[in-house]
Motif scaffolding. Structure first.
Motif, PDB file in Angstrom:
ATOM      1  N   GLU A 197       0.664  -1.167  -0.060  1.00 43.49           N
ATOM      2  CA  GLU A 197       0.023   0.112   0.098  1.00 43.49           C
ATOM      3  C   GLU A 197       0.913   1.173   0.044  1.00 43.49           C
ATOM      4  O   GLU A 197       0.556   2.241  -0.606  1.00 43.49           O
ATOM      5  CB  GLU A 197      -0.882   0.122   1.307  1.00 43.49           C
ATOM      6  N   LYS A 200       2.037   2.247  -3.813  1.00 39.05           N
ATOM      7  CA  LYS A 200       1.027   2.592  -4.782  1.00 39.05           C
ATOM      8  C   LYS A 200       1.068   3.918  -5.027  1.00 39.05           C
ATOM      9  O   LYS A 200       1.195   4.451  -6.223  1.00 39.05           O
ATOM     10  CB  LYS A 200      -0.122   2.003  -4.268  1.00 39.05           C
ATOM     11  N   PRO A 201       0.680   5.035  -4.197  1.00 37.82           N
ATOM     12  CA  PRO A 201       0.827   6.311  -4.268  1.00 37.82           C
ATOM     13  C   PRO A 201       2.073   6.911  -4.899  1.00 37.82           C
ATOM     14  O   PRO A 201       2.066   7.755  -6.070  1.00 37.82           O
ATOM     15  CB  PRO A 201       0.765   6.967  -3.008  1.00 37.82           C
ATOM     16  N   ARG A 204       2.246   5.710  -8.725  1.00 36.01           N
ATOM     17  CA  ARG A 204       1.019   6.485  -9.347  1.00 36.01           C
ATOM     18  C   ARG A 204       1.390   7.611  -9.713  1.00 36.01           C
ATOM     19  O   ARG A 204       1.397   8.440 -10.900  1.00 36.01           O
ATOM     20  CB  ARG A 204      -0.147   6.432  -8.616  1.00 36.01           C
ATOM     21  N   ILE A 256      -5.832   9.733  -8.490  1.00 36.44           N
ATOM     22  CA  ILE A 256      -4.640   9.618  -7.885  1.00 36.44           C
ATOM     23  C   ILE A 256      -4.523  10.617  -6.985  1.00 36.44           C
ATOM     24  O   ILE A 256      -4.023  10.199  -5.677  1.00 36.44           O
ATOM     25  CB  ILE A 256      -3.239   9.572  -8.910  1.00 36.44           C
ATOM     26  N   THR A 258      -7.478  11.605  -5.092  1.00 39.21           N
ATOM     27  CA  THR A 258      -8.195  11.271  -4.048  1.00 39.21           C
ATOM     28  C   THR A 258      -8.000   9.592  -3.628  1.00 39.21           C
ATOM     29  O   THR A 258      -8.568   9.238  -2.645  1.00 39.21           O
ATOM     30  CB  THR A 258      -9.670  11.107  -4.766  1.00 39.21           C
ATOM     31  N   GLY A 259      -7.003   8.820  -4.506  1.00 39.22           N
ATOM     32  CA  GLY A 259      -6.566   7.666  -3.869  1.00 39.22           C
ATOM     33  C   GLY A 259      -7.775   6.614  -4.235  1.00 39.22           C
ATOM     34  O   GLY A 259      -7.526   5.201  -3.878  1.00 39.22           O
ATOM     35  N   GLN A 262      -5.775   4.128 -10.048  1.00 45.78           N
ATOM     36  CA  GLN A 262      -4.541   4.420 -10.605  1.00 45.78           C
ATOM     37  C   GLN A 262      -4.588   5.375 -11.821  1.00 45.78           C
ATOM     38  O   GLN A 262      -3.874   5.794 -12.288  1.00 45.78           O
ATOM     39  CB  GLN A 262      -3.596   3.409 -11.044  1.00 45.78           C
TER      40      GLN A 262
END
Length: 790
Positions: A197, A200-201, A204, A256, A258-259, A262
């Motif tokens: 987790e 991921k950000p 992205r 991305i 706001t999450g 992707q």
């Protein structure tokens, strides 16, 4: 927030200039505005906000243009009062540029004319040399922000403005697409061990970074084109693409930030990459067709060269070499820059400069290509080889465009007029529907619709079909001015032929003489006079009298449609029609004749027995099934009986038609709705050729070049004219068929896109494939439909 320059739009520094309540970034921009303001040209800024470019510092940069040798190597035309130069200006970028550059004459009265070639980014300027010179022209251009790029090595004769930016953009889009796809793999395959987790950000945001050059550089042309279209109140074909890219990018950024996901950066980069592949393919293929058209389609024009043994020989215009001695008759175009060797030259440069004043030249003077000799025979020596591109430029001069050409609407304009409106309507209706039903799919569906329905295939159909036909026709001896001529030929319902030299063979007449015998001096004078004329009968008679000597004439005059007059010392001669030679005192002959009088005493006539071109009867019989046929002849009605036997019953035959009579006849029938094709020579029929919907000039082995015509046909190919007309109609049917294929493709694609079963990246792959399929389809079909052309 910094202020923007009123002229160029760049940010102004703290030391910006204020003039006339407007802010400018530098003194150069202020000066340009002042120049426009003084000359009432401030409407330039109404066309587009901040349209200008920033002038550069040029003091002393162009001092080399004070060198006379360098100037002579750069200009393409250089007379006592006028010079013409073509300059490459890389900063030309919009309609505002064209507007200001074509209004240079308002900035300086010494500039007579300026024409911009937007695709090549060149400007052709005609200016007076009495108080102006090339350096001042260049400095004026630079002072208003359009500094030319002068290539001394290549003498600025053929500057290719190759647009390499698409290659750079394609490379960046491909690089970004590959990397974004690579970074997306863990999330595609849900690799939990690696794709934790916390990473991921980070990944992205890296994908977001890769997407920025794709959106703001690689796809910039689509946004610029769409923006300019909207400003001009036109919905162009790039608007749906720009909207699709913007929606994908906006939705991806939202996800991305706001999450929630992707985003679609992989689809976005792939979309732009495949769009650019299609664009690159289109550019390369069409530039190949343009190359074939511009440089390999030589006009079937011959010139007469004088060999070392004083014998004359007709050779193709492209075979002229430096040092060749060329014979130029009255009304002939000077095919190449040359030196006047013998004779009195009276040159009409209106084809080149637009000025109809005749310029007199003496032995040793330089004569530029494109002028027309208006007086006696002259002999010139070629200074260079013939520039085919220059002849093409003369032929395409705006001065010879027909009045109705500007109002002519192409088949693409007619069919694709509402395409963008329909697609945008479908896209927005689908967007609203999916927002209501499933908002997660709305952006996907909206973007897929805009991409799959891209009208590129529609837009490519006509250019590639017509371009390929132009190329094929050129190889077969039929040279058309542009693709619009094919569309006009497909609509023709009436075909009008001249007789002498068109349906009759110029070199196959039996000729007899009736009257008082000519003495040696009269025969020499007759031969020398005929040498100056390009009329088919004059040329045939000249060949018959080949054994006689040639002497220079003191006076020579040719009256179109009537005859010739000449004088040597106290001896004069008149050659032509009975009325012209005898002032109506002799009974009109029943056969095609050339009458002669010397010193105002009638001598006799040469009688021509017409030999019609082989296959002309079959040609008329085939044409009569689809077209109304007319013969407009300047000769008398002596051949009427023979023509009635030779031609279909419904063929109209009109004789004793002067050039003005032919023009009036064509105009009258056009007013009644007829679409007329006129086929004649480029000399007596110039007015009729220009008045007709399509004018075709027949060219044999003489340098009769008529810019007023739409096409030039090798005389040997005249019996193929029905096949060319048939191929034009088939070409339009091919365009219509490719339109239908494009619509079917769009309907099928839209059915998948609207229902949410087609992703934008797949749509982007299908779009260039559809374009390629259209190009392949049109190429194969045009090659097939023209296979019977000889």
């Amino acid at each position: 927030m910094r202020d923007s320059c009123f002229h160029c739009g760049l940010d102004c520094e703290q030391d910006s200039l204020v003039f006339d309540d407007k802010i400018f970034c530098c003194n150069g921009c202020k000066t340009v505005y002042a120049i426009f303001s003084e000359n009432n040209l401030t409407s330039y800024y109404d066309l587009e906000k901040t349209p200008g470019t920033t002038p550069t510092q040029i003091q002393g940069k162009y001092d080399f243009l004070e060198n006379e040798k360098i100037v002579k190597s750069l200009v393409e035309f250089n007379d006592d009062d006028l010079q013409i130069v073509s300059l490459y200006i890389p900063t030309i970028h919009c309609s505002s540029c064209i507007w200001v550059l074509e209004n240079l004459h308002k900035l300086n009265s010494n500039i007579k004319n300026s024409q911009v070639n937007f695709p090549k980014k060149t400007i052709r300027i005609t200016y007076k040399t009495s108080e102006y010179d090339l350096k001042k022209v260049v400095l004026l251009l630079a002072s208003i922000g359009y500094e030319p790029k002068i290539n001394l090595e290549n003498k600025n004769t053929e500057i290719e403005s190759l647009d390499r930016s698409i290659i750079y953009k394609l490379g960046i889009a491909g690089f970004a697409f590959g990397n974004i796809m690579f970074l997306s793999f863990p999330e595609y395959f849900e690799v939990g061990e690696f794709w934790l987790e916390q990473y991921k950000p980070f990944f992205r945001w890296i994908m977001f970074a890769f997407s920025l050059p794709v959106v703001f550089y690689a796809s910039s042309d689509y946004f610029i084109s769409a923006y300019k279209g909207i400003k001009s109140k036109i919905l162009n074909i790039d608007l749906p693409i720009a909207l699709g890219i913007a929606v994908l990018f906006t939705r991806s950024c939202y996800e991305i930030i706001t999450g929630v996901g992707q985003g679609f950066f992989d689809s976005l980069a792939g979309l732009v990459f495949f769009l650019l592949i299609g664009k690159f393919f289109q550019q390369k293929t069409y530039s190949f067709l343009s190359f074939e058209r511009s440089y390999k389609s030589y006009f079937p024009i011959g010139v007469t060269i004088i060999k070392s043994d004083n014998n004359e020989e007709n050779i193709p215009v492209q075979d002229v070499k430096k040092g060749d001695r060329i014979l130029i008759r009255s009304e002939e175009i000077i095919p190449v820059d040359s030196i006047l060797i013998k004779g009195d030259a009276a040159i009409d440069y209106s084809f080149v400069t637009g000025e109809s004043d005749v310029v007199k030249k003496e032995s040793g003077d330089k004569i530029f290509a494109g002028g027309k000799q208006k007086k006696n025979v002259i002999e010139i020596e070629a200074l260079k080889t013939v520039s085919q591109s220059y002849l093409t430029q003369l032929w395409s001069n705006d001065a010879f465009k027909k009045e109705g050409h500007a109002n002519f609407k192409s088949i693409t304009d007619q069919i694709s007029k509402y395409f963008t409106i329909v697609i945008l309507t479908i896209a927005f209706l689908s967007l609203f529907y999916w927002i209501w039903k499933d908002a997660s799919k709305a952006a996907y569906v909206f973007t897929a619709i805009l991409i799959i329905a891209c009208p590129c295939a529609l837009a490519l159909s006509a250019p590639f079909t017509l371009g390929n036909l132009l190329r094929i026709f050129g190889k077969k001896g039929f040279y058309l001015k542009d693709g619009h001529v094919i569309e006009k030929l497909a609509k023709i319902d009436t075909v009008i032929f001249d007789k002498t030299g068109t349906i009759t063979a110029s070199n196959q007449h039996a000729i007899t003489y009736e009257g008082d015998a000519l003495n040696d001096d009269e025969e020499i004078l007759l031969k020398s006079t005929l040498r100056g004329s390009n009329h088919p009968l004059s040329r045939q008679l000249y060949e018959l009298l080949k054994s006689n000597n040639i002497i220079p004439l003191d006076e020579f005059k040719e009256t179109t449609g009537k005859g010739l007059e000449a004088r040597i010392k106290n001896q004069n001669i008149k050659i032509g029609s009975a009325n012209f030679v005898t002032q109506g005192n002799t009974k009109s002959a029943l056969k095609t004749s050339v009458h002669i009088s010397t010193n105002n005493q009638y001598k006799g006539k040469y009688v021509f027995y017409n030999q019609y071109r082989k296959g002309i009867s079959k040609l008329f019989n085939k044409l009569s099934k689809k077209y109304s046929l007319v013969i407009l002849s300047g000769d008398n009605a002596s051949e009427k009986e023979n023509l009635c036997k030779l031609l279909p019953v419904k063929t109209k035959l009109l004789f004793n038609q002067q050039p003005q009579d032919k023009l009036i006849y064509i105009r009258h029938h056009q007013e009644e709705g007829a679409k007329i094709l006129m086929i004649g020579d480029g000399l007596n029929d110039a007015g009729a050729l220009k008045q007709s919907n399509v004018g075709v000039a027949i060219s044999e082995n003489v340098n009769i070049f008529s810019p007023a015509c739409d096409a030039i046909l090798d005389a040997k190919k005249i019996t193929e004219i029905n096949k060319y007309l048939s191929s034009c109609k088939k070409g339009i049917n091919i365009i219509k068929a490719s339109f239908i294929l494009s619509f079917i493709y769009n309907i099928i694609g839209l059915s998948f896109a609207v229902t949410g079963h087609l992703s934008p990246v797949v749509a982007a792959i299908l779009m260039p494939l559809s374009s390629i399929s259209v190009v392949v389809f049109t190429t194969l079909c045009t090659n097939y439909c023209t296979r019977k052309l000889n």
